[in-house]
Write a protein that holds these residues in place. Sequence first.
Motif, PDB file in Angstrom:
ATOM      1  N   GLY A 162       0.805  -1.228   0.000  1.00 20.80           N
ATOM      2  CA  GLY A 162       0.000   0.000   0.000  1.00 20.80           C
ATOM      3  C   GLY A 162       0.830   1.266   0.000  1.00 20.80           C
ATOM      4  N   HIS A 163       2.094   1.132   0.425  1.00 23.48           N
ATOM      5  CA  HIS A 163       2.930   2.334   0.523  1.00 23.48           C
ATOM      6  C   HIS A 163       4.032   2.377  -0.526  1.00 23.48           C
ATOM      7  N   LEU A 164       3.813   1.630  -1.591  1.00 18.36           N
ATOM      8  CA  LEU A 164       4.669   1.758  -2.770  1.00 18.36           C
ATOM      9  C   LEU A 164       4.336   3.106  -3.412  1.00 18.36           C
ATOM     10  N   THR A 173      -1.273  13.990   1.378  1.00 19.05           N
ATOM     11  CA  THR A 173      -0.475  13.105   2.230  1.00 19.05           C
ATOM     12  C   THR A 173      -1.216  11.795   2.525  1.00 19.05           C
ATOM     13  N   CYS A 174      -0.480  10.696   2.486  1.00 18.63           N
ATOM     14  CA  CYS A 174      -0.997   9.373   2.847  1.00 18.63           C
ATOM     15  C   CYS A 174      -1.030   9.254   4.374  1.00 18.63           C
ATOM     16  N   GLY A 175      -1.786   8.291   4.887  1.00 21.24           N
ATOM     17  CA  GLY A 175      -1.834   8.046   6.318  1.00 21.24           C
ATOM     18  C   GLY A 175      -0.459   7.779   6.924  1.00 21.24           C
ATOM     19  N   CYS A 176       0.486   7.313   6.118  1.00 20.16           N
ATOM     20  CA  CYS A 176       1.828   6.985   6.611  1.00 20.16           C
ATOM     21  C   CYS A 176       2.729   8.215   6.670  1.00 20.16           C
ATOM     22  N   GLY A 177       2.259   9.341   6.107  1.00 19.01           N
ATOM     23  CA  GLY A 177       3.057  10.554   6.138  1.00 19.01           C
ATOM     24  C   GLY A 177       3.750  10.860   4.814  1.00 19.01           C
ATOM     25  N   GLY A 180       1.858  10.082  -2.397  1.00 14.57           N
ATOM     26  CA  GLY A 180       1.858   9.330  -3.648  1.00 14.57           C
ATOM     27  C   GLY A 180       1.796   7.826  -3.477  1.00 14.57           C
ATOM     28  N   CYS A 181       1.427   7.356  -2.270  1.00 16.29           N
ATOM     29  CA  CYS A 181       1.345   5.912  -2.014  1.00 16.29           C
ATOM     30  C   CYS A 181       0.185   5.281  -2.784  1.00 16.29           C
ATOM     31  N   LEU A 182       0.365   4.022  -3.198  1.00 17.18           N
ATOM     32  CA  LEU A 182      -0.664   3.262  -3.910  1.00 17.18           C
ATOM     33  C   LEU A 182      -2.014   3.332  -3.192  1.00 17.18           C
TER      34      LEU A 182
END
Length: 311
Positions: A162-164, A173-177, A180-182
């Motif tokens: 998911g974070h590729l 921004t993605c939840g991971c910070g 552009g994450c998948l």
Amino acid sequence: MKYCFGVDIGGTTVKMGLFESEGKILDKWEITTDTSREGQAILPDIAASIEKKTEEHHLSREDILGVGVGVPAPVTSAGIVNGSANLGWKYKEVKREMEELTGFRAEIGNDANVAALGEMWKGGGAGRKNIVMVTLGTGVGGGVIIDGKILVGQNGAGGEIGHLCVNYEETDTCGCGNRGCLEQYASATGIVRLAKKKLGEELRPTTLKKEDITAKAVFDAVKAGDETAREIAVEFGKYLGYALANIAVVTDPDAFVIGGGVSKAGEVLIPFIREPYMEKAFFANKKVDFVLATLGNDAGICGAAKLVLDA
Ligand SMILES: [Zn+2]
């Protein structure tokens, strides 16, 4: 006959199963996940439930091979979790604690990785040894199984598909910070994001409504022949299909197993992913199947049981 327990810890419930060593599920139940006080009651609650079921089924302790546990966090191969936001855990030696609490051997894995193992054992990937599972839910989870074993990695973060990064220009921004994450495009929430953007600029008639758009609504409209919905699905499929082509050059799978809430749309989903995959895949990675996951909510307990049986 030997037995084992498969446990899948989620943020609200813990799913549990009692298995025969050949794989048959004898019993299946749930308990509530108590996330109060940094989740310190979670493992003791599970141990108590296992104790109760062992008595209920009149099992002798010598016939129980162990307890497999899936956790919503990266888990190292030593069974250690360095924090789980969903459970309130900080550093936790899950394997050691579980073994002390139950007196049984315990094997611990990341929940998405464990679900992938479950699908390889008894689900959409049955009969195969090399699969990549993609779980399209609120986020995008992943699990890579190579030669029948979970790719765990150094920090337990192997298979975090998911974070590729699939868009180097993304500003949201993605939840991971990261950006552009998948997951920002291919999860249920990602599809809603793509749909809202599309509907904001759409001039043609469509049955989709921007206010109450869901991933399910998009694929229902695709099935009904809605062109706008089809174009949203094409965009989703490009992000996912291209990403899987990149993943394939590292993992060379026999099949991609597609699971999670979004996969309930069914077979309609597959061509949207396969076509862009074929467009970008390295020639030697083109002989791959795309299959739907079949175990649903049982994938976690099945994979957790398999962890113990393989140990
Ligand atoms: Zn991310």
